[in-house]
Design a protein around this motif. Structure first.
Motif, PDB file in Angstrom:
ATOM      1  N   SER A   1     -12.718 109.044   9.688  1.00  0.00           N
ATOM      2  CA  SER A   1     -12.290 110.309  10.287  1.00  0.00           C
ATOM      3  C   SER A   1     -13.327 110.820  11.276  1.00  0.00           C
ATOM      4  O   SER A   1     -12.978 111.379  12.305  1.00  0.00           O
ATOM      5  CB  SER A   1     -12.049 111.362   9.199  1.00  0.00           C
ATOM      6  OG  SER A   1     -13.263 111.655   8.506  1.00  0.00           O
ATOM      7  N   HIS A   2     -14.587 110.659  10.943  1.00  0.00           N
ATOM      8  CA  HIS A   2     -15.662 111.088  11.851  1.00  0.00           C
ATOM      9  C   HIS A   2     -16.971 110.450  11.413  1.00  0.00           C
ATOM     10  O   HIS A   2     -17.024 109.767  10.377  1.00  0.00           O
ATOM     11  CB  HIS A   2     -15.740 112.612  11.939  1.00  0.00           C
ATOM     12  CG  HIS A   2     -16.171 113.317  10.684  1.00  0.00           C
ATOM     13  ND1 HIS A   2     -15.467 113.242   9.498  1.00  0.00           N
ATOM     14  CD2 HIS A   2     -17.227 114.131  10.431  1.00  0.00           C
ATOM     15  CE1 HIS A   2     -16.072 113.989   8.580  1.00  0.00           C
ATOM     16  NE2 HIS A   2     -17.153 114.533   9.118  1.00  0.00           N
ATOM     17  N   LEU A   3     -17.997 110.676  12.214  1.00  0.00           N
ATOM     18  CA  LEU A   3     -19.224 109.908  12.032  1.00  0.00           C
ATOM     19  C   LEU A   3     -20.362 110.746  11.446  1.00  0.00           C
ATOM     20  O   LEU A   3     -21.514 110.638  11.862  1.00  0.00           O
ATOM     21  CB  LEU A   3     -19.629 109.256  13.365  1.00  0.00           C
ATOM     22  CG  LEU A   3     -18.567 108.292  13.902  1.00  0.00           C
ATOM     23  CD1 LEU A   3     -18.894 107.843  15.323  1.00  0.00           C
ATOM     24  CD2 LEU A   3     -18.417 107.076  12.982  1.00  0.00           C
ATOM     25  N   HIS A   4     -20.040 111.565  10.452  1.00  0.00           N
ATOM     26  CA  HIS A   4     -21.073 112.183   9.627  1.00  0.00           C
ATOM     27  C   HIS A   4     -21.418 111.214   8.501  1.00  0.00           C
ATOM     28  O   HIS A   4     -20.546 110.481   8.009  1.00  0.00           O
ATOM     29  CB  HIS A   4     -20.588 113.519   9.053  1.00  0.00           C
ATOM     30  CG  HIS A   4     -20.769 114.675  10.002  1.00  0.00           C
ATOM     31  ND1 HIS A   4     -20.057 115.850   9.896  1.00  0.00           N
ATOM     32  CD2 HIS A   4     -21.609 114.824  11.074  1.00  0.00           C
ATOM     33  CE1 HIS A   4     -20.448 116.679  10.865  1.00  0.00           C
ATOM     34  NE2 HIS A   4     -21.373 116.083  11.598  1.00  0.00           N
ATOM     35  N   GLY A   5     -22.707 111.248   8.083  1.00  0.00           N
ATOM     36  CA  GLY A   5     -23.199 110.265   7.125  1.00  0.00           C
ATOM     37  C   GLY A   5     -22.413 110.193   5.826  1.00  0.00           C
ATOM     38  O   GLY A   5     -22.253 109.109   5.255  1.00  0.00           O
ATOM     39  N   ASP A   6     -21.921 111.351   5.338  1.00  0.00           N
ATOM     40  CA  ASP A   6     -21.177 111.313   4.065  1.00  0.00           C
ATOM     41  C   ASP A   6     -19.801 110.680   4.226  1.00  0.00           C
ATOM     42  O   ASP A   6     -19.093 110.457   3.234  1.00  0.00           O
ATOM     43  CB  ASP A   6     -21.074 112.707   3.420  1.00  0.00           C
ATOM     44  CG  ASP A   6     -20.481 113.775   4.330  1.00  0.00           C
ATOM     45  OD1 ASP A   6     -20.879 113.844   5.505  1.00  0.00           O
ATOM     46  OD2 ASP A   6     -19.613 114.544   3.858  1.00  0.00           O
ATOM     47  N   HIS A   7     -19.432 110.327   5.467  1.00  0.00           N
ATOM     48  CA  HIS A   7     -18.110 109.712   5.715  1.00  0.00           C
ATOM     49  C   HIS A   7     -18.191 108.262   6.197  1.00  0.00           C
ATOM     50  O   HIS A   7     -17.202 107.545   6.121  1.00  0.00           O
ATOM     51  CB  HIS A   7     -17.318 110.558   6.716  1.00  0.00           C
ATOM     52  CG  HIS A   7     -16.999 111.910   6.169  1.00  0.00           C
ATOM     53  ND1 HIS A   7     -15.763 112.249   5.664  1.00  0.00           N
ATOM     54  CD2 HIS A   7     -17.789 112.996   5.981  1.00  0.00           C
ATOM     55  CE1 HIS A   7     -15.804 113.501   5.201  1.00  0.00           C
ATOM     56  NE2 HIS A   7     -17.025 113.968   5.388  1.00  0.00           N
ATOM     57  N   PHE A   8     -19.361 107.859   6.717  1.00  0.00           N
ATOM     58  CA  PHE A   8     -19.430 106.447   7.169  1.00  0.00           C
ATOM     59  C   PHE A   8     -20.700 105.721   6.709  1.00  0.00           C
ATOM     60  O   PHE A   8     -20.822 104.512   6.897  1.00  0.00           O
ATOM     61  CB  PHE A   8     -19.276 106.359   8.700  1.00  0.00           C
ATOM     62  CG  PHE A   8     -20.564 106.428   9.490  1.00  0.00           C
ATOM     63  CD1 PHE A   8     -21.271 107.610   9.609  1.00  0.00           C
ATOM     64  CD2 PHE A   8     -21.072 105.287  10.106  1.00  0.00           C
ATOM     65  CE1 PHE A   8     -22.453 107.674  10.334  1.00  0.00           C
ATOM     66  CE2 PHE A   8     -22.255 105.332  10.841  1.00  0.00           C
ATOM     67  CZ  PHE A   8     -22.950 106.532  10.946  1.00  0.00           C
TER      68      PHE A   8
ATOM     69  N   PRO B   1     -11.058 120.566  14.569  1.00  0.00           N
ATOM     70  CA  PRO B   1     -12.280 121.314  14.868  1.00  0.00           C
ATOM     71  C   PRO B   1     -13.326 121.177  13.765  1.00  0.00           C
ATOM     72  O   PRO B   1     -13.185 121.768  12.692  1.00  0.00           O
ATOM     73  CB  PRO B   1     -11.769 122.767  14.980  1.00  0.00           C
ATOM     74  CG  PRO B   1     -10.523 122.809  14.174  1.00  0.00           C
ATOM     75  CD  PRO B   1      -9.929 121.428  14.193  1.00  0.00           C
ATOM     76  N   HIS B   2     -14.333 120.354  13.996  1.00  0.00           N
ATOM     77  CA  HIS B   2     -15.395 120.169  12.993  1.00  0.00           C
ATOM     78  C   HIS B   2     -16.747 119.953  13.662  1.00  0.00           C
ATOM     79  O   HIS B   2     -17.743 120.500  13.229  1.00  0.00           O
ATOM     80  CB  HIS B   2     -15.032 118.988  12.089  1.00  0.00           C
ATOM     81  CG  HIS B   2     -16.073 118.682  11.058  1.00  0.00           C
ATOM     82  ND1 HIS B   2     -16.487 119.604  10.117  1.00  0.00           N
ATOM     83  CD2 HIS B   2     -16.815 117.553  10.809  1.00  0.00           C
ATOM     84  CE1 HIS B   2     -17.422 119.055   9.341  1.00  0.00           C
ATOM     85  NE2 HIS B   2     -17.640 117.825   9.748  1.00  0.00           N
ATOM     86  N   GLN B   3     -16.767 119.142  14.706  1.00  0.00           N
ATOM     87  CA  GLN B   3     -18.004 118.885  15.449  1.00  0.00           C
ATOM     88  C   GLN B   3     -17.789 119.341  16.895  1.00  0.00           C
ATOM     89  O   GLN B   3     -16.703 119.165  17.448  1.00  0.00           O
ATOM     90  CB  GLN B   3     -18.317 117.381  15.468  1.00  0.00           C
ATOM     91  CG  GLN B   3     -18.681 116.798  14.121  1.00  0.00           C
ATOM     92  CD  GLN B   3     -18.704 115.277  14.186  1.00  0.00           C
ATOM     93  OE1 GLN B   3     -17.651 114.634  14.197  1.00  0.00           O
ATOM     94  NE2 GLN B   3     -19.878 114.699  14.252  1.00  0.00           N
TER      95      GLN B   3
ATOM     96  N   GLY C   1      -9.645 114.692   7.231  1.00  0.00           N
ATOM     97  CA  GLY C   1     -11.053 114.502   7.557  1.00  0.00           C
ATOM     98  C   GLY C   1     -11.772 115.797   7.214  1.00  0.00           C
ATOM     99  O   GLY C   1     -11.340 116.537   6.326  1.00  0.00           O
ATOM    100  N   ASP C   2     -12.871 116.080   7.899  1.00  0.00           N
ATOM    101  CA  ASP C   2     -13.530 117.393   7.767  1.00  0.00           C
ATOM    102  C   ASP C   2     -13.036 118.253   8.912  1.00  0.00           C
ATOM    103  O   ASP C   2     -13.046 117.814  10.074  1.00  0.00           O
ATOM    104  CB  ASP C   2     -15.053 117.262   7.883  1.00  0.00           C
ATOM    105  CG  ASP C   2     -15.705 116.773   6.599  1.00  0.00           C
ATOM    106  OD1 ASP C   2     -14.981 116.535   5.618  1.00  0.00           O
ATOM    107  OD2 ASP C   2     -16.942 116.639   6.592  1.00  0.00           O
ATOM    108  N   SER C   3     -12.613 119.482   8.597  1.00  0.00           N
ATOM    109  CA  SER C   3     -12.058 120.322   9.650  1.00  0.00           C
ATOM    110  C   SER C   3     -12.057 121.782   9.235  1.00  0.00           C
ATOM    111  O   SER C   3     -11.833 122.095   8.057  1.00  0.00           O
ATOM    112  CB  SER C   3     -10.612 119.895   9.932  1.00  0.00           C
ATOM    113  OG  SER C   3      -9.994 120.767  10.851  1.00  0.00           O
TER     114      SER C   3
HETATM  115 ZN   LIG Z   1     -18.371 116.243   8.485  1.00  0.00          ZN
END
Ligand SMILES: [Zn+2]
Ligand SMILES: [Zn+2]
Length: 250
Positions: free
Chosen positions: A65-72, A148-150, A171-173
């Motif tokens: 979903s996105h490239l924050h560490g807790d997701h990838f 809308p997250h980053q 994802g995160d939003s």
């Molecule tokens: Zn995130």
């Protein structure tokens, strides 16, 4: 034609970046008859996948979903697995927002000192997911849209269709109207809900979610990515809440 095939979603990690409540970080395994794929791959995902009894060799794709560490951040451990324990028979497909290939290679380089050269990582095929551009990822239909997250990078919500089953993953939003539109008619909406009350940070809060509950026309709703305050109020949450190890039939 309606599908009669059962699909399962295994919750490998439904925690936030802080490991609130001792929960694993983001990782959701979709199991169909002939396909096994992940939605997100946080640092705890490989161990949770093994704990759930799955052979990592079976994994067909990872959708990010996105490239924050807790997701990838867990992809590096899958690379190690395929380099040193079980060589892959087919390339692993990794699909994510723009920058995914660069960040995955850089992550592996930082953690284990290889990744810039194809020979240093297992056979991998990277797919770029652009907002509002539907993509076929190893036979999985993915409709990505921006959430809308980053502010400095693209975060995606992912609508995934396989074998006639539809899953929406936020994802995160921050709460956004587009979630209502995309949730319409899906078999499962996996919605992040990090906060109980509104607070700084681009995440869904429970007050915003419940204010819109009667507008969400999905077959199942499951809340995930829960922060400390959500867990403190766990007993009064009305929609179903994810737990590590939970298996949802879709
Ligand atoms: Zn995130
Ligand atoms: Zn997160």
């Amino acid at each position: 034609m309606l599908s009669t095939i059962t699909m399962k979603l295994h919750i490998l990690g439904c925690g936030d970046a802080f490991g609130s409540g001792g929960r694993n970080q983001s990782g959701y395994l979709v199991e169909a008859d002939d396909k096994l794929f992940l939605l997100d791959c946080g640092p705890t995902t490989l161990l949770a996948l093994k704990r759930a009894g799955f052979d990592p060799q079976r994994l067909d794709a990872i959708l990010l979903s996105h490239l924050h560490g807790d997701h990838f951040g867990g992809i590096a451990f899958f690379f190690l697995e395929y380099l040193y324990i079980q060589p892959r028979l087919e390339p692993l497909v990794i699909a994510g927002p723009p920058g995914t290939e660069f960040k995955v290679r850089a992550l592996f380089q930082l953690m284990y000192g290889g990744g810039t050269d194809d020979k240093e990582i297992p056979p991998t095929r990277f797919v770029v997911l652009q907002p509002d551009e539907p993509a076929d990822v190893n036979g999985i239909a993915v409709a990505p849209f921006r959430v809308p997250h980053q502010s400095d990078a693209v975060s995606l919500g992912l609508k995934v269709t396989y074998d006639g089953k539809r899953i929406l993953f936020s994802g995160d939003s921050l709460w956004t109207e587009s979630l209502i539109e995309h949730a319409r008619g899906v078999d499962l909406f996996l919605c992040e809900c990090s906060f109980y009350r509104q607070q700084p940070g681009m995440h869904v809060n429970y007050q915003a979610l419940t204010a819109n509950l009667d507008r969400l026309h999905c077959k199942q709703l499951l809340l995930t990515h829960l922060g400390e305050e959500m867990l403190l109020n766990r007993n009064e949450l009305s929609p179903q809440v994810a737990e590590d190890g939970m298996v949802i039939e879709i």
